[in-house]
Design a protein around this motif. Sequence first.
Motif, mmCIF file in Angstrom:
data_model
loop_
_atom_site.group_PDB
_atom_site.id
_atom_site.type_symbol
_atom_site.label_atom_id
_atom_site.label_comp_id
_atom_site.label_asym_id
_atom_site.label_seq_id
_atom_site.Cartn_x
_atom_site.Cartn_y
_atom_site.Cartn_z
ATOM 1 N N SER A 1 0.567 3.080 3.548
ATOM 2 C CA SER A 1 0.879 2.455 4.834
ATOM 3 C C SER A 1 2.014 1.448 4.748
ATOM 4 O O SER A 1 2.594 1.080 5.760
ATOM 5 N N GLY A 2 2.337 0.991 3.549
ATOM 6 C CA GLY A 2 3.316 -0.092 3.419
ATOM 7 C C GLY A 2 2.668 -1.445 3.676
ATOM 8 O O GLY A 2 3.321 -2.469 3.601
ATOM 9 N N ASP B 1 0.866 -1.173 0.000
ATOM 10 C CA ASP B 1 0.000 0.000 0.000
ATOM 11 C C ASP B 1 0.906 1.228 0.000
ATOM 12 O O ASP B 1 1.768 1.355 0.878
ATOM 13 N N PRO B 2 0.744 2.143 -0.980
ATOM 14 C CA PRO B 2 1.696 3.262 -1.068
ATOM 15 C C PRO B 2 1.616 4.218 0.115
ATOM 16 O O PRO B 2 2.506 5.035 0.302
#
Lengths: 483, 217
Positions: A294-295, A291-292
């Motif tokens: 949250s990672g 997820d860009p």
Amino acid sequence: MNNPLPPLEPIRSAYRLQYLTDEQLDQLQEATLDILENVGVKFPSEKALQVFSAHGAEVDHNTQIVKLERDLVFKAMKSVPRYFRMAARVPEYDLQLQDGTTYFTTDGCGVQVCDMDSGKIRPSTKADVGMMARVADYLPSIGFCWPMVSAQDHGGTAPLHEIDAGWNNSVKHVQSETIMGGRDCEYAVEMATVISGSREELRRRPPLSLVVCTIAPLMQDHAGIEGAMVMAQAGIPVGFLAMPCLGTTAPATHAGAVAMGDAEIISATVLMQLISPGAPVFHSLMQAWADPRSGGYVSYARDARSRYGVVEMAHHWGMPSLGACYGTDSIEAGTWQSAAEPALDPLLAGLTSPEIVTGMGLARTYTRLYPEQIILDEDLYQRARTYLMRMEVSPETLALDVIRAVGPGGHFLGQKHTREHIRTSLVRGVTHEFDSNGKYREPREVARQRVKWILENHHPAPLEKAQQDELTRILAAADRELA
Amino acid sequence: MSEELLKAMAQSIIDGESEIAADLARQAIEAGLDPLTAISKGFVEGVNQVGDSFACGDVFLPELVMAGEAMKAAIAVLEPELKKRGAAREVLGKVVLATVEGDIHEIGKSLVGTMLTASGFEVFDLGVNVPADQILAKAEEVKADIIGLSALLTTTMVRQKEIIEAMDARGMRNRTKVMIGGAPVTSDWVEKIKADGYSEDAIGAVNAAKLLLDAPA
């Protein structure tokens, strides 16, 4: 009384889709070879490093990085069998891998279970593994069983207890995705030998196989690779599963992630062939996304094409493929998300034809078991299986004489032909069950009821008492040594 | 001159240019600029701007990580100078991070480390496959406020429990909180092993750490 053995229902697609062109497959393979030759893969295992050294690979013992020249790769890959057998406790359910036939399994390895009656979420136990093995044993769509959840009530030897629960509750082939480490795998080989009867029979008809995850980017796990070597030497099929995550552990582009994951798989496959030429090995690559913001790990993107292109990569190398289906990111079963994400999976898998595929039944990105979800996932599977069958066009199905007899403006209800075919022409899924008022029932409720029915009524043939006792003895020894 | 230098420092963080950030830090020392001023009026301004852009959805994780790396590069140059002057930068807390023994998965733990560093924590990242004794010894040595334990496998998450039990045995729990993370970690597990906090991702980990230390979010 034990239940009979209805035939398995693998997907046998009448159609084939080519995702990647031959040129693209060559490009990807070249990229893999470039990575193996110039970047290398880390093997944190002295035993593995020694094998590579002995066969002329470039080994740096300090960094534990192995670089493989293409000649060595191709020489080793020559001995990988294209097809092999994954045997079951009963020969009727042996899976002879072959072109055009795709067997599905259950998903794994979750850590939570949602109780069907109370709706409470709790940590998983060995009893849950057994429960779901029994459900999987019943379903003809399930060709072989992954332990679906972790036997967390058994600590460090949980993976061995998981295969024990599998064999005690199913006659199908068991594939572990959690056993790691040389000693653990030696115990697993011992347990599998109890099922097979002898080491020779184990090699001929292995009732167990193992999936080992590589670590992106470009690393092997110490315990994973040492365990894989033990299994390969015993003739137990081993698969290497790369899970590159686009943006964090892999380039944020599909092709780069595939090439990198492929290099991880091929390097481990080469090792297996060097220590045990001809060892049955399968190829598996399931990329995910970061997820860009949250990672966080995202298993499903709207564009998941590369899930299927990698099947062709496996075949390009001459290896069978463990395809990747299901495993929704939805935290709940029965939601739009949990259906929409995997909806096309079995269809696309059938079209690309991996030999084996994981896996039905888990939510929350492979971590949570809703027992009823396997029935919902199976509904998607059966739709795909049917869509991929060729439509029958024959005098009987054209029914021209019936059409002539009815003519314009009539109806077909009074025709013998209709009476004969109407029962099979409408194939109903879990979305087509009616309540007492003739209204469609909630599919999730139908699925829950079906799971309960299976658990009450399906009783696979138990292991012989002597086998059960022997497995218990081996587990006790493993618990003493490894727990 | 120093005003321009401070602006350039902030910009180097925004651009995620580690080499430029380190170079500007060296220039600051040569020019006799107070290292604390360089940090708080220069580099931290850049971190704050990136943080604000992230909060608005204008930039994503790669920008944040690159800004964090640039900040680390600048601090690495300025820290010895600070020590020479007997000063210390203000940190939100000290965090010892490790992936537990038997597990070599690194990315999640490293991402958490980068995010914590960029957010003002002092992070001691011990790497992967780290035995319990080593983690606890480091925590005691640096007087850690938080120990962060990562495990990606169902077979290695049990080590998190063992480390917490060892902390109990050593009487460390009053001084040091424990955060855990990794794919198989759930709130059930947190409760079961009596950890103090957890997060499913790196951004959440920063908030969880701040919460544990009563730091402003």
